[in-house]
Design an enzyme around this catalytic site. Structure first.
Site, short mmCIF file in Angstrom:
data_model
loop_
_atom_site.label_atom_id
_atom_site.label_comp_id
_atom_site.label_asym_id
_atom_site.label_seq_id
_atom_site.Cartn_x
_atom_site.Cartn_y
_atom_site.Cartn_z
N LYS A 65 75.17 10.29 41.26
CA LYS A 65 74.35 8.97 41.41
C LYS A 65 73.21 10.03 42.16
O LYS A 65 71.99 9.05 42.34
CB LYS A 65 74.70 8.22 41.21
CG LYS A 65 75.11 6.60 40.43
CD LYS A 65 76.12 5.67 41.02
CE LYS A 65 76.57 5.47 40.34
NZ LYS A 65 76.98 4.05 40.54
N ASP A 101 73.19 -1.51 39.44
CA ASP A 101 73.86 -1.67 40.33
C ASP A 101 73.42 -2.54 41.14
O ASP A 101 74.11 -4.08 41.03
CB ASP A 101 74.49 -0.68 40.75
CG ASP A 101 75.40 0.40 40.76
OD1 ASP A 101 75.77 0.02 39.16
OD2 ASP A 101 74.33 1.41 40.76
#
Ligand code: ATR
Length: 278
Positions: A65, A101
């Site tokens: 990420k 997220d």
């Protein structure tokens, strides 16, 4: 047909292919979503390959990420705020990086547990990547945040970085936690404690919980962690990680196509995949 996928290492455990493909089928979208195992030293090559192959978009999971960031042509404000990317859109030869997220966590919370996030005081357990995204989002909403982590220094750094001036960080020591717990409305576990390897363990003792506390665990496998079992036994409203998993995927659809997917179909796909794993 549009091709999308998720890059990660490992990737076998990812439920994203089931979730997205079920939603494609439900709405008749001509698209395919595949799991892609990418070694840590092959991230740049994988992105170039996906672009060359005409991929429409990607999700990015652990441990890539942060690693994908230098290769993005554009980062959204959410991705910049957390310093990580979990969703990529390929458009006109460019790569757009976004993080769903935090927004996914918030949407799950608002759907299932809390409508007044800004008025709540949160205790976040853990200070890793997930805590970072959640703290950034809750901070953006104006919520009051305390972060507690086994390594107290990481909690303090995160609290300082993301939350507003009242936020603070601390360790997981029960004595230290008990005073903080008395002042919070919501506890959110982002640590790995309670996952399969430590099934039956909770990041905090049951006697620190009280019935009016709302308790969230972002773990979804097992669906009922020890923390949630303890909380539910006291009558606390609880939420597991399935909602965040589904809503971060829904927010990816918004970034790719500007539309919302059938989240109930995604959730059913997740539950079915999880029950076949048990
Ligand atoms: P993620 O990206 O999912 O947030 P991570 O970055 O690896 O995962 O973070 C894991 C979190 O779980 C960390 O906050 C970690 O605490 P440390 O910073 O002290 O390592 C926490 N954690 C992992 N195992 C733990 C344990 N046995 N007890 C308490 N906290 C634990």
């Amino acid at each position: 047909m549009q091709v999308l996928g998720v890059i990660g290492h490992p990737i076998d455990h990812s439920l994203s292919p089931q979730m997205h493909n079920a939603a494609f089928q439900a709405v008749g979208r001509d698209a395919l979503y595949v799991p892609l195992l990418v070694q840590p030293d092959a991230v740049q090559t994988a992105l170039a390959g996906a672009k060359a192959l005409g991929f429409f978009g990607l999700n990015v999971t652990v441990p890539h990420k942060q690693a994908v960031i230098p290769f993005m042509d554009h980062l959204t404000a959410e991705a910049q705020a957390v310093g990580s990317v979990n969703t990529i859109r390929f458009e006109n030869g460019r790569m757009y990086g976004h993080s769903t997220d935090g927004p996914g966590f918030r949407a799950a919370l608002e759907q299932k547990l809390i409508t007044d996030i800004a008025d709540c005081s949160f205790l976040i357990l853990g200070a890793g990547g997930a805590a970072r995204a959640i703290a950034a989002e809750l901070g953006r909403c104006g919520a009051h945040i305390t972060i507690a982590n086994r390594t107290a220094g990481k909690a303090k750094d995160l609290a300082y970085e993301f939350a507003h001036s009242e936020a603070r960080g601390m360790g997981l020591d029960p004595h230290e936690l008990s005073r903080a717990m008395a002042a919070v409305d919501v506890v959110v576990n982002t640590t790995t404690v309670g996952m399969h390897a430590s099934r039956g363990e909770s990041p905090i003792p049951r006697d620190l919980l009280r019935p009016d506390l709302r308790v969230v665990d972002i773990i979804y496998n097992p669906q009922e962690t020890q923390l949630l079992v303890d909380a539910a036994s006291l009558g606390c409203p609880v939420l597991n990680g399935i909602g965040m998993l589904v809503w971060q995927a829904a927010k990816s659809w918004e970034f790719w196509w500007g539309v919302s997917p059938p989240t109930e179909v995604m959730e059913a796909a997740v539950r079915s995949a999880l029950s076949s794993m048990e």
